[in-house]
Enzyme design. Structure first.
Site, PDB file in Angstrom:
ATOM      1  N   ASP A   1       1.131  -1.144   0.084  1.00  0.00           N
ATOM      2  CA  ASP A   1      -0.101   0.040  -0.031  1.00  0.00           C
ATOM      3  C   ASP A   1       0.909   1.169   0.105  1.00  0.00           C
ATOM      4  O   ASP A   1       1.558   1.471   1.079  1.00  0.00           O
ATOM      5  CB  ASP A   1      -0.962   0.004   1.299  1.00  0.00           C
ATOM      6  CG  ASP A   1      -1.813   1.229   1.374  1.00  0.00           C
ATOM      7  OD1 ASP A   1      -1.576   2.054   0.382  1.00  0.00           O
ATOM      8  OD2 ASP A   1      -2.843   1.059   1.979  1.00  0.00           O
ATOM      9  N   ILE A   2       1.152   1.772  -1.130  1.00  0.00           N
ATOM     10  CA  ILE A   2       1.681   3.171  -1.237  1.00  0.00           C
ATOM     11  C   ILE A   2       0.982   4.337  -0.782  1.00  0.00           C
ATOM     12  O   ILE A   2      -0.043   4.935  -1.388  1.00  0.00           O
ATOM     13  CB  ILE A   2       2.091   3.602  -2.816  1.00  0.00           C
ATOM     14  CG1 ILE A   2       2.901   2.249  -3.367  1.00  0.00           C
ATOM     15  CG2 ILE A   2       3.043   4.666  -2.791  1.00  0.00           C
ATOM     16  CD1 ILE A   2       3.129   2.441  -4.678  1.00  0.00           C
TER      17      ILE A   2
ATOM     18  N   CYS B   1      -0.252   4.577   2.846  1.00  0.00           N
ATOM     19  CA  CYS B   1      -1.090   3.578   3.506  1.00  0.00           C
ATOM     20  C   CYS B   1      -1.902   4.514   4.735  1.00  0.00           C
ATOM     21  O   CYS B   1      -2.679   3.759   5.220  1.00  0.00           O
ATOM     22  CB  CYS B   1      -0.416   2.477   4.141  1.00  0.00           C
ATOM     23  SG  CYS B   1       0.933   2.797   5.444  1.00  0.00           S
TER      24      CYS B   1
ATOM     25  N   TRP C   1      -3.299   5.532   8.033  1.00  0.00           N
ATOM     26  CA  TRP C   1      -3.517   4.681   9.386  1.00  0.00           C
ATOM     27  C   TRP C   1      -3.614   3.151   9.217  1.00  0.00           C
ATOM     28  O   TRP C   1      -4.098   2.549   9.973  1.00  0.00           O
ATOM     29  CB  TRP C   1      -4.479   5.359  10.181  1.00  0.00           C
ATOM     30  CG  TRP C   1      -4.184   6.731  10.898  1.00  0.00           C
ATOM     31  CD1 TRP C   1      -3.634   7.027  11.960  1.00  0.00           C
ATOM     32  CD2 TRP C   1      -4.855   7.911  10.336  1.00  0.00           C
ATOM     33  NE1 TRP C   1      -3.495   8.492  12.113  1.00  0.00           N
ATOM     34  CE2 TRP C   1      -4.231   8.814  11.014  1.00  0.00           C
ATOM     35  CE3 TRP C   1      -5.615   8.278   9.075  1.00  0.00           C
ATOM     36  CZ2 TRP C   1      -4.479  10.322  10.790  1.00  0.00           C
ATOM     37  CZ3 TRP C   1      -5.860   9.626   8.743  1.00  0.00           C
ATOM     38  CH2 TRP C   1      -5.360  10.542   9.698  1.00  0.00           C
ATOM     39  N   GLY C   2      -3.486   2.812   7.976  1.00  0.00           N
ATOM     40  CA  GLY C   2      -3.733   1.359   7.663  1.00  0.00           C
ATOM     41  C   GLY C   2      -5.050   0.852   7.516  1.00  0.00           C
ATOM     42  O   GLY C   2      -5.239  -0.514   7.617  1.00  0.00           O
TER      43      GLY C   2
ATOM     44  N   SER D   1       4.197   9.866   7.363  1.00  0.00           N
ATOM     45  CA  SER D   1       3.418  10.442   8.729  1.00  0.00           C
ATOM     46  C   SER D   1       4.048   9.555   9.999  1.00  0.00           C
ATOM     47  O   SER D   1       3.800   8.483  10.097  1.00  0.00           O
ATOM     48  CB  SER D   1       2.151  10.629   8.567  1.00  0.00           C
ATOM     49  OG  SER D   1       1.402  10.886   9.758  1.00  0.00           O
TER      50      SER D   1
ATOM     51  N   GLN E   1       0.591   8.704  12.006  1.00  0.00           N
ATOM     52  CA  GLN E   1      -0.126   7.659  11.201  1.00  0.00           C
ATOM     53  C   GLN E   1       0.469   6.310  11.578  1.00  0.00           C
ATOM     54  O   GLN E   1      -0.322   5.416  11.743  1.00  0.00           O
ATOM     55  CB  GLN E   1      -0.278   7.934   9.968  1.00  0.00           C
ATOM     56  CG  GLN E   1      -1.261   8.936   9.694  1.00  0.00           C
ATOM     57  CD  GLN E   1      -1.617   9.298   7.941  1.00  0.00           C
ATOM     58  OE1 GLN E   1      -0.388   8.880   7.081  1.00  0.00           O
ATOM     59  NE2 GLN E   1      -2.541   9.664   7.530  1.00  0.00           N
TER      60      GLN E   1
ATOM     61  N   CYS F   1     -14.612  21.794  -0.168  1.00  0.00           N
ATOM     62  CA  CYS F   1     -14.224  20.838  -0.897  1.00  0.00           C
ATOM     63  C   CYS F   1     -15.582  19.797  -1.248  1.00  0.00           C
ATOM     64  O   CYS F   1     -15.725  19.672  -2.360  1.00  0.00           O
ATOM     65  CB  CYS F   1     -13.105  19.841  -0.238  1.00  0.00           C
ATOM     66  SG  CYS F   1     -11.463  20.452  -0.280  1.00  0.00           S
TER      67      CYS F   1
END
Length: 380
Positions: free
Chosen positions: A165-166, A168, A170-171, A191, A194, A350
């Site tokens: 996972d590029i 990622c 907090w997974g 991070s 993270q 946004c």
């Protein structure tokens, strides 16, 4: 000089009024805001809101209307005519890579290391900070779970597969894929915040998930991966680095593997982002266009599937904002009133941009050029 009449004329096509009574109308507290907006455009709009010079109950709908009617470009033309081009901001040509390894190591923590408590009070239970999938969902938790499962099914995950996972976060994807599909996951992130929380979450469930605090350009894996995924990360890569990004993904992936790229997408090729977003939220982030992505992956990848879930980001951002507002008292003392206005403006503006369809969200399923198609489900 008062620009109140001018602004009301400009806003009229979008049915926006200054000091009107609708939720999307602007309540002006200080006419100095109009001077700032006229000169600085979107940067001035966001900064004057942060400073409390104006308010609006529905910033999301305000920005939706502004964007849908292309009012910023019209305002820019008026500003040049009224004030003279010399008053506009001078465009600086940057000859340096704004998303170099060194810059990314500063820019990524600027946003993602603000504090895990902020994101825990805003996101879903899995800490998924990307667009959810609302096709059959009615709340944020189920919509984010649906998005993660959609990606797993598109990747055709099988027990024992190795997945990279590029970017990622907090997974959330890695933890979900490991728990429900039996795969082994490695994740790249810049991070520290993270990484710390993500490792703690993975340890609680004893999952085969590991975090690697390293830039994708510097990562040298001991193995190649059955699957590579990147969810909401390429927006930090920058057009100058798209080729390197796809070259790395190609190198990480087995010849018969599958790469799924999830990204915000722009209908226009750009080299920079909105000035306010760049200054306060995502420094040096750039939203890619299809042509930019296509050119960068030439002679490396075939596009097997492209799925646009852009309207779902409007719903996701609104859900995040509701959580943020509902839980604000938990973190208010730490972050302060100015941050509250800034973050609320970020989420709602946004949402308005996605509502106007000036931004999309794409999921691209990619295979290496010249290889046969692996098991792949167009699970939409």
């Amino acid at each position: 000089m008062s620009y109140l009449k001018l602004f009301n004329e400009l806003l009229s096509p979008a049915d926006i009024q200054i000091n009107g009574t609708r939720e999307w109308d602007i309540r002006l507290h200080d006419e100095a805001a109009l001077d700032r907006i006229l000169v600085d455009g979107s940067l001035g709009l966001g900064e004057t809101y942060m400073e409390g010079l104006w308010d609006c109950d529905r910033i999301d709908e305000l920005v939706h209307r502004i964007t849908q009617h292309n009012l910023e470009d019209k305002l820019s033309v008026k500003a040049k005519l009224l004030l003279g081009a010399h008053l506009g901001r001078k465009k600086v040509v940057n000859f340096f890579n704004r998303q170099s390894v060194e810059r990314c190591n500063k820019d990524v923590p600027f946003h993602y290391d603000l504090g895990n408590d902020l994101f825990e009070n805003m996101l879903d239970e899995r800490m998924t900070y990307t667009c959810a999938y609302w096709k059959e969902s009615f709340d944020l938790d189920s919509a984010q779970t649906a998005k993660l499962d959609l990606i797993c099914r598109k990747l055709g995950l099988k027990p024992g597969m190795k997945v990279l996972d590029i970017g990622c976060g907090w997974g959330s994807f890695m933890n979900y894929a490991a728990e429900h599909y039996g795969v082994v996951c490695h994740g790249l992130t810049l991070s520290k915040e993270q990484t710390a929380l993500g490792m703690e979450i993975a340890r609680r469930k004893n999952l085969p998930v590991s975090f690697i605090l390293q830039d994708y350009r510097q990562y040298v894996p001991a193995v190649t991966y059955d699957r590579v995924v990147s969810i909401g990360m390429i927006e930090h890569v920058g057009p100058e680095n798209y080729k390197d990004y796809f070259t790395c993904a190609n190198r990480f992936l087995k010849d018969d593997g599958l790469f799924l790229l999830h990204t915000i997408g722009s209908p226009e090729s750009k080299t920079e982002t909105d000035p306010w977003i760049n200054k306060y939220i995502f420094p040096n982030g750039v939203i890619p266009s299809i042509s930019q992505l296509g050119n960068a992956m030439e002679h490396m990848f075939n596009i097997e599937d492209l799925h646009n879930i852009g309207p779902d980001y409007d719903k996701t951002l609104m859900a995040w904002c509701r959580n943020f507002e509902k839980n604000w008292d938990n973190i208010a003392e730490k972050y302060g009133d100015r941050f509250y206005r800034m973050w609320r403006y970020y989420l709602l503006s946004c949402a308005g941009a996605f509502r106007s369809r000036s931004l999309s969200v794409w999921q691209l399923a990619l295979t290496k050029e010249g290889t046969s198609l692996p098991q792949f489900a167009r699970a939409v």
